[in-house]
Motif scaffolding. Structure first.
Motif, PDB file in Angstrom:
ATOM      1  N   MET A 174      38.807  -5.595 -26.642  1.00 50.61           N
ATOM      2  CA  MET A 174      38.676  -6.934 -26.065  1.00 50.61           C
ATOM      3  C   MET A 174      39.930  -7.338 -25.300  1.00 50.61           C
ATOM      4  N   ARG A 233      29.510  -5.734 -32.116  1.00 49.76           N
ATOM      5  CA  ARG A 233      30.425  -5.630 -30.978  1.00 49.76           C
ATOM      6  C   ARG A 233      29.900  -4.684 -29.895  1.00 49.76           C
ATOM      7  N   MET A 269      29.391  -7.542 -25.355  1.00 47.40           N
ATOM      8  CA  MET A 269      30.429  -8.553 -25.200  1.00 47.40           C
ATOM      9  C   MET A 269      30.234  -9.261 -23.858  1.00 47.40           C
ATOM     10  N   GLY A 322      38.219  -2.834 -32.093  1.00 51.92           N
ATOM     11  CA  GLY A 322      37.460  -3.821 -31.348  1.00 51.92           C
ATOM     12  C   GLY A 322      38.353  -4.828 -30.660  1.00 51.92           C
ATOM     13  N   GLU A 358      33.727 -11.367 -27.881  1.00 51.81           N
ATOM     14  CA  GLU A 358      32.544 -11.226 -28.711  1.00 51.81           C
ATOM     15  C   GLU A 358      31.508 -12.282 -28.353  1.00 51.81           C
TER      16      GLU A 358
END
Length: 807
Positions: A326, A408, A411, A322, A46
C-alpha cells in the motif's frame, strides 16, 4: 538463485479523488474506515471487506477453514475455548498472553465472517468488541488484558480485528472508544515494555479516522522512546536502519517491520520508507526461505533449508507485506505476499483445517509428537499437525492468513481507481462517481496462467483500473475486449487502464509461468510462477491417541512410507529441458494434491545413507555423499498441497570429504564488542609471537572455545591443516558462533557476520582452490554481544570446519 529486486517497482502518481464504498446489502460503508479524514502518502488503500467476495479455490479454502477450526476454537484448548475478549478470561496466572492469542483468532474470525457473510462468526466477534468498548477504565483505557496485567501488547493484536470491523460497519462508537483509549495512553506506556510499541499501528489508524494530530505526534514520540530503550525482545528503529544481520524473535520482527512503513504512510517522511525497505532487504538476504516467509524457530534462523518457520510469522509477515504494498505500489511486495500465502501458510495446516503446525519447514519428512528438528524444543511436538499447541499463539494466528489475503486482493488508488492488487478468483463491488461497478475476476491463479476481469456497470464509468505483471513473468500479454493491449507490460509493475468501462467489457491477462531453479549453496528447489514445488512424501497417518482431546480434531502422527532421500538431477544449464510441466486436468481443489493443480516431473537419484536423524527427525542436507546409479523420476506438487515433503534437494554431484588435521587455538583477546572484527587485529594476524595450544573437536566436530578460553574476552584464533592429494576446487563448510574470518594459505576466503549458531545451522559452503599437499587454514572467531540479545542462541563460542570436493 532467483534474485528479488526490491527497488524496481513502478512509481505511481498520488492524488485525491473519489472514494470506493462498500455496497453489500444491509450494511452501511464506513465513514472514516479508509482513513479519508487525513492526508496520507500511500499509493494504494484497503477497501471494505464487504466489497470483496472470494470465489473458486480461495473460497473453498475459506469454507474449509470456516467448517474446521474457525467455527470450533474450543477444540484448540485454552485460551481459545474461553470467552476471549468478551469479559475477563479466567486465568490462574493473570498474564497478558491469553489475550494476545485470542486476539489473533478474533482478527481472523472477523475477516472470515465478513468474507463469507457468516452471521454466527460476526455475532461472536460483535460480543467481543461490544464488551471491550463498553468497559473502559476510569481513565478511558480499554482492553480486557489491562484488567489482569498492565501490558499494552495484546491491544495491538486485538486492534487488527477492529480495522475490518470499522471499515465494514463505520462503527463510530468503536472509533470514539479507541480515540479515548489512545488519548489516555502515554507515549512512554507505548514506547517501553515488551512489544507495547506495536500499538503504533493503532495510534496511526485512529489518527486516520479522527484527524487528531496529537495521536500522530504521540506515535512518533513513542517510537523514539522505544529506540533508546528497546529491551531484549524488540526491533528498534536504529536496528532496522542498520546493515547488520538481525536475529530477534520472529513474530516481533514480522510485526515491528511494518512500523516505519506505517510512519511513511501517515507522514510522508522518506527516511521512514528508506529504513523500512532496507529492513526488508536485510531479512531477504539473511533469513528468507523459498516458501516465502523468514525462517523463525522462535528467533530468525538463517536461510538454511532445514530451518523451520513459525506459523505465526506467516500471518504476521503477510500483514506487514500488505502495508509495504500500500505504501509503495511496488509490485514486488505483492509477489512476496502471494508466495507466503500460496506456500508457507497452506503447507502448515491440514487441508480440512483441523490441525496445524507450530513450526513448519520446507523439508519435513516426518511430523509426529517428537519430530521437531529445530534447536528450540528439539524432539518435541511443535512440528506435529494438531489443533492445539502450547503456547497458543500459532493456533490463534493460523486463522488470519487467507482472510488477510482475501481482504487485500482488491484495493483502490489515490485517484479512486480500483486495483487488482493480488490475484485470485473473486468479485469486487463498489461505487465510483455514484455508479455501481462489479468486476468479476475469473481465474484459477496461481494454478492457471490466465486471469480475466469482466465488468458489470450500471451504465458506463470512467475509472482507472490497475493490475499487476509479476516480477517472475517475462512474456505477459493483455487484451481488452479481444484486442491486444499495446502499452508497456513491465515485469514487476502495475499496469493502469484509464478508460470508460461498460457492462460486458473484458480485460484478459496472460501470465506465462516459467519453471525456475533456485539454489542455496548445495541445495536446489524448483518453482513455477509464485508456487514452490515439493515432493509429497508418501504418508502413514495415525491418530496420536494420547494427544487427542477431540476425535473430530485429532493430533496426528505422520510418518514416511516411501523413499524421500533424493538428489535433484538437474542444474542451471539443463533444468529447462529436463523439468516438464504436467497440466492440471480438472477444477479440483488444488491443495488436495490431486489433478486440480499443475505438477512437475523431475529426474532424481537416491542419496545413499541419508536417513532420519535419530530415527525420528528430518536430517540436514548432506554435504558429502554417494548416489545410486539409477535415475528415477518424481512428480512434484504445489508446496501447499503437502504435509510430509522434500522441497530442497541436494544437487546430483557426488562429493567426498577431505580430512581436516589437528587443531590449535590462540589465547583469548578482549575486543571491542560494539564493532565488527575485521579491523581488530591481534598477534596471529600481526606476526607477533603466539602461544598456540592443541585443541580437540567434540563429538559434533566443534572446536569449543567457550570451554578452553575466557569467554568474557570473546575473540580467539584457531588453525588447522588440510592435506590434499591433488590441487583443484573444493569447498570449506564453515560454522561459527558467532562471527568469523577464514584464511586459506594466507588469503581471506570468507567472512561470517554475527550472530550464528555453530551446531544447528547449515554451514556456509565456501568455494576454494586447494594446493596439492599441505594447506593451512586459520579462523578468527568472535563471540557476539549484540545490542538486542539473541535469546535462542545465548551461549557458546566455537568453530566447526569440514572440507569436501567433487568425487
Amino acid at each position: 538463485m532467483m534474485k528479488i529486486h526490491l527497488m524496481t517497482g513502478i512509481a505511481l502518481a498520488i492524488g485525491l479523488g473519489a472514494t470506493v464504498h462498500a455496497v453489500r446489502a444491509g450494511t452501511a460503508p464506513a465513514t472514516h474506515g479508509d482513513d479519508s479524514a487525513v492526508e496520507k502518502f500511500d499509493v494504494y488503500r484497503e477497501i471494505s471487506p464487504l466489497s470483496i467476495t472470494p470465489g473458486g479455490w480461495i473460497r473453498e479454502y475459506l469454507v474449509r477453514q470456516q467448517k474446521g477450526l474457525s467455527s470450533h476454537p474450543d477444540a484448540q484448548g485454552y485460551p481459545l475455548n474461553t470467552n476471549m475478549w468478551d469479559g475477563v478470561i479466567p486465568s490462574q496466572s493473570k498474564s497478558w498472553w491469553p489475550y494476545e492469542q485470542t486476539g489473533y483468532y478474533l482478527d481472523g474470525m472477523a475477516r472470515l465472517g465478513y468474507l463469507l457473510s457468516d452471521e454466527k462468526l460476526l455475532s461472536r466477534y460483535q460480543r467481543n468488541i461490544d464488551w471491550v468498548v463498553s468497559h473502559p477504565t476510569d481513565k478511558g483505557l480499554i482492553g480486557t488484558s489491562l484488567y489482569c496485567n498492565p501490558s499494552h501488547w495484546p491491544n495491538a493484536v486485538f486492534f487488527k480485528s477492529v480495522i475490518p470491523h470499522v471499515m465494514a460497519t463505520g462503527d463510530q462508537k468503536t472509533i470514539d472508544a479507541w480515540h479515548r483509549h489512545y488519548t489516555a495512553t502515554s507515549a512512554k506506556d507505548i514506547g517501553l515494555g515488551e512489544r507495547n510499541v506495536l500499538n503504533v499501528e493503532g495510534l496511526l489508524r485512529t489518527y486516520g479516522w479522527t484527524n487528531d494530530k496529537a495521536l500522530l505526534q504521540k506515535a512518533e514520540d513513542a517510537y523514539v522512546i522505544h529506540d533508546k530503550d528497546p529491551g531484549s525482545f524488540q526491533l528498534p528503529y536504529s536496528l532496522v536502519k542498520s546493515d547488520h544481520k538481525v536475529v530477534i524473535h520472529g513474530v516481533t520482527f514480522a510485526e515491528a517491520l511494518k512500523l516505519p512503513v506505517l510512519f511513511y504512510m501517515y507522514t510522508g517522511k522518506k527516511e521512514y520508507l528508506d529504513a523500512a525497505e532496507k529492513g526488508m532487504r536485510t531479512v531477504i538476504r539473511d533469513h528468507m526461505s523459498d516458501s516465502g516467509v523468514p525462517s523463525s524457530t522462535e528467533y530468525l534462523s538463517t536461510r538454511d533449508p532445514l530451518q523451520a518457520h513459525e506459523t505465526c510469522v506467516s500471518s504476521d509477515f503477510a500483514w506487514t507485506l500488505g502495508y509495504y504494498l500500500m505504501a509503495t505500489g511496488n509490485a514486488v511486495y505483492a509477489d512476496m505476499l502471494e508466495k507466503d500465502c500460496f506456500n508457507a501458510g497452506p503447507g502448515a495446516v491440514n487441508k480440512d483445517f483441523t490441525g496445524l503446525q507450530y513450526f513448519s519447514a520446507d523439508n519435513q519428512v516426518i511430523a509426529t509428537g517428537c519430530s521437531n528438528h529445530a534447536k528450540n524444543r528439539r524432539g518435541g511436538n511443535w512440528m506435529q499437525y494438531r489443533p492445539d499447541h502450547e503456547p497458543a499463539c500459532c493456533p490463534g494466528n493460523a486463522h488470519r492468513l487467507m482472510p488477510i489475503y482475501a481482504t487485500r486482493m482488491w484495493m483502490r488508488d489515490r485517484k479512486g481507481g480500483i486495483v487488482a492488487a493480488l490475484y485470485g478468483p473473486s468479485e469486487v463491488t463498489f461505487e465510483h462517481g455514484g455508479i455501481k461497478v462489479t468486476i468479476e475476476e475469473r481465474t484459477s491463479y496461481p494454478f492457471d496462467e490466465k486471469v480475466a476481469f469482466v465488468f458489470k456497470v450500471d451504465g458506463a464509468v470512467k475509472i482507472p483500473f490497475s493490475f499487476r505483471i509479476p516480477g517472475w513473468c517475462g512474456k505477459p500479454s493483455v487484451s481488452v475486449n479481444g484486442k491486444p493491449y499495446k502499452g508497456d507490460l513491465k515485469p514487476g509493475a502495475y499496469v493502469t487502464l484509464d478508460r470508460t468501462f461498460k457492462s460486458g467489457d473484458k480485460v484478459e491477462v496472460r501470465l506465462p509461468m516459467p519453471v525456475r531453479l533456485n539454489r542455496y549453496q548445495n541445495a536446489l528447489s524448483v518453482e513455477r510462477g509464485p508456487v514452490l514445488y515439493s515432493y509429497a512424501v508418501p504418508e502413514k497417518v495415525e491418530v496420536d491417541v494420547k494427544a487427542t482431546k477431540n476425535k473430530d480434531f485429532p493430533a496426528l502422527a505422520i510418518t514416511p512410507t516411501g523413499d524421500w532421500n533424493y538428489a535433484l538431477d538437474v542444474n542451471e544449464n539443463n533444468f529447462a529441458k529436463r523439468v516438464s510441466v504436467i497440466p492440471a486436468r480438472d477444477g479440483a481443489y488444488p491443495f488436495d494434491g490431486g489433478s486440480g493443480a499443475p505438477a512437475l516431473k523431475v529426474p532424481v537419484r537416491k542419496v545413499k545413507g541419508w536417513a532420519l536423524d535419530q530415527g525420528k527427525m528430518t536430517p540436514p542436507i548432506p554435504i558429502a555423499y554417494e548416489l545410486e546409479k539409477e535415475q528415477e523420476w518424481l512428480t512434484l506438487v504445489p508446496y501447499g498441497a503437502t504435509r510430509l515433503r522434500m522441497t530442497h534437494f541436494p544437487e546430483c554431484v557426488e562429493r567426498v570429504e577431505i580430512p581436516v588435521g589437528g587443531w590449535e587455538i590462540s589465547p583469548a583477546y578482549d575486543y571491542d564488542k560494539s564493532r565488527l572484527i575485521d579491523d581488530q587485529k591481534f598477534a596471529p594476524e600481526t606476526g607477533d609471537a603466539v602461544e598456540w595450544k592443541p585443541a580437540s573437536p567434540n563429538g559434533s566436530g566443534i572446536v569449543d572455545l567457550s570451554k578452553a578460553l575466557d569467554e568474557k574476552k570473546g575473540l580467539a584464533y584457531a588453525r588447522t591443516t588440510i592435506e590434499s592429494d591433488r590441487s583443484g576446487k573444493a569447498w570449506l563448510a564453515v560454522n561459527a558462533k558467532d562471527s568469523c574470518i577464514v584464511w586459506l594459505n594466507g588469503k581471506i576466503v570468507h567472512r561470517m557476520e554475527p550472530p550464528n549458531d555453530v551446531e544447528f545451522q547449515a554451514p556456509d559452503m565456501v568455494p576454494v582452490t586447494l594446493n596439492k599437499g599441505r594447506n593451512e587454514v586459520q579462523v578468527k572467531v568472535a563471540k557476539s554481544f549484540p545490542v538486542v540479545p539473541v535469546g535462542q542462541y545465548p551461549a557458546g563460542w566455537g568453530v566447526r570446519l569440514r572440507c569436501v570436493r567433487d568425487k
